[in-house]
Write a protein that holds these residues in place. Structure first.
Motif, short mmCIF file in Angstrom:
data_model
loop_
_atom_site.label_atom_id
_atom_site.label_comp_id
_atom_site.label_asym_id
_atom_site.label_seq_id
_atom_site.Cartn_x
_atom_site.Cartn_y
_atom_site.Cartn_z
N MET A 1 2.64 0.95 -7.18
CA MET A 1 1.28 0.86 -7.69
C MET A 1 1.27 0.61 -9.19
O MET A 1 0.27 0.14 -9.73
N SER A 2 2.38 0.91 -9.86
CA SER A 2 2.46 0.68 -11.30
C SER A 2 2.20 -0.78 -11.65
O SER A 2 1.77 -1.09 -12.76
N SER A 3 2.43 -1.68 -10.71
CA SER A 3 2.20 -3.10 -10.97
C SER A 3 0.76 -3.53 -10.69
O SER A 3 0.40 -4.68 -10.92
N ARG B 1 1.67 10.87 -8.85
CA ARG B 1 1.01 11.11 -10.14
C ARG B 1 0.71 9.75 -10.74
O ARG B 1 1.61 8.94 -10.96
N ILE B 2 -0.58 9.48 -11.00
CA ILE B 2 -1.03 8.20 -11.51
C ILE B 2 -1.53 8.40 -12.93
O ILE B 2 -2.54 9.07 -13.15
N LEU C 1 0.81 -1.22 0.00
CA LEU C 1 0.00 0.00 0.00
C LEU C 1 0.84 1.27 0.00
O LEU C 1 0.56 2.21 -0.74
N ALA C 2 1.89 1.30 0.81
CA ALA C 2 2.66 2.53 1.00
C ALA C 2 3.73 2.74 -0.07
O ALA C 2 4.36 3.79 -0.10
N ASP C 3 3.91 1.79 -0.96
CA ASP C 3 4.88 1.93 -2.06
C ASP C 3 4.17 2.54 -3.26
O ASP C 3 3.66 1.82 -4.13
N THR D 1 4.38 7.85 -10.41
CA THR D 1 5.63 8.50 -10.04
C THR D 1 5.37 9.41 -8.83
O THR D 1 4.23 9.80 -8.58
N LEU D 2 6.44 9.73 -8.12
CA LEU D 2 6.35 10.70 -7.03
C LEU D 2 6.80 12.06 -7.56
O LEU D 2 7.92 12.19 -8.02
N ASP D 3 5.92 13.04 -7.49
CA ASP D 3 6.28 14.41 -7.86
C ASP D 3 7.01 15.08 -6.71
O ASP D 3 7.87 15.93 -6.92
#
Length: 142
Positions: free
Chosen positions: A29-31, A56-57, A23-25, A39-41
């Protein structure tokens, strides 16, 4: 988070620390789904994925990326976020609560938003909660 518009619940036969790691990764979530790219902005204030982190999803197709800020982060138990951009709902946010239970982890995934057209938005929130919960459960079983 304001009063949830919809909540979905499931139990997965994995320990809380495993489910929390999934959850916290945020970038992991891309998987969770085909073509999903996360990505993390911005990184979080005290933890890279914690409060203040902005993810950003992006998904395939013409829809804009969804940009969410982490607003609650209690390792092993609670992750909350609110949308900054990319969703058609006003004041959209989510909260995922993990609870240890016999044989695994209970996951409560709540979605909140302002209901301008209650039946439509309540139905949409319920669908989003169920889809996100299903993806998290599937990812946690790996």
């Amino acid at each position: 988070m304001s009063q949830p518009t919809a909540t979905a619940t499931a139990t997965v036969a994995r320990p809380v620390d495993h489910v929390w790691a999934v959850l916290a990764d945020h970038e992991g979530m891309s998987s969770w789904g085909p073509g999903l790219h996360v990505t993390l902005d911005e990184t979080g204030d005290e933890d890279r994925n914690g409060v203040g982190a902005v993810r950003r999803i992006s998904a395939p197709g013409p829809a804009p990326a969804i940009v969410e800020e982490i607003v609650a982060f209690e390792p092993g138990s609670l992750l909350g976020y609110r949308a900054r951009a990319g969703v058609p709902f006003k004041n959209y946010g989510g909260e995922v609560r993990l609870t240890p239970v016999d044989g695994g982890t209970r996951i409560d995934y709540a979605i909140s938003l302002d209901e301008r057209v209650p039946l439509v938005e309540k139905g949409a929130a319920a669908l989003v909660a169920r889809v996100l919960l299903t993806a998290l459960v599937r990812a946690s079983k790996r």
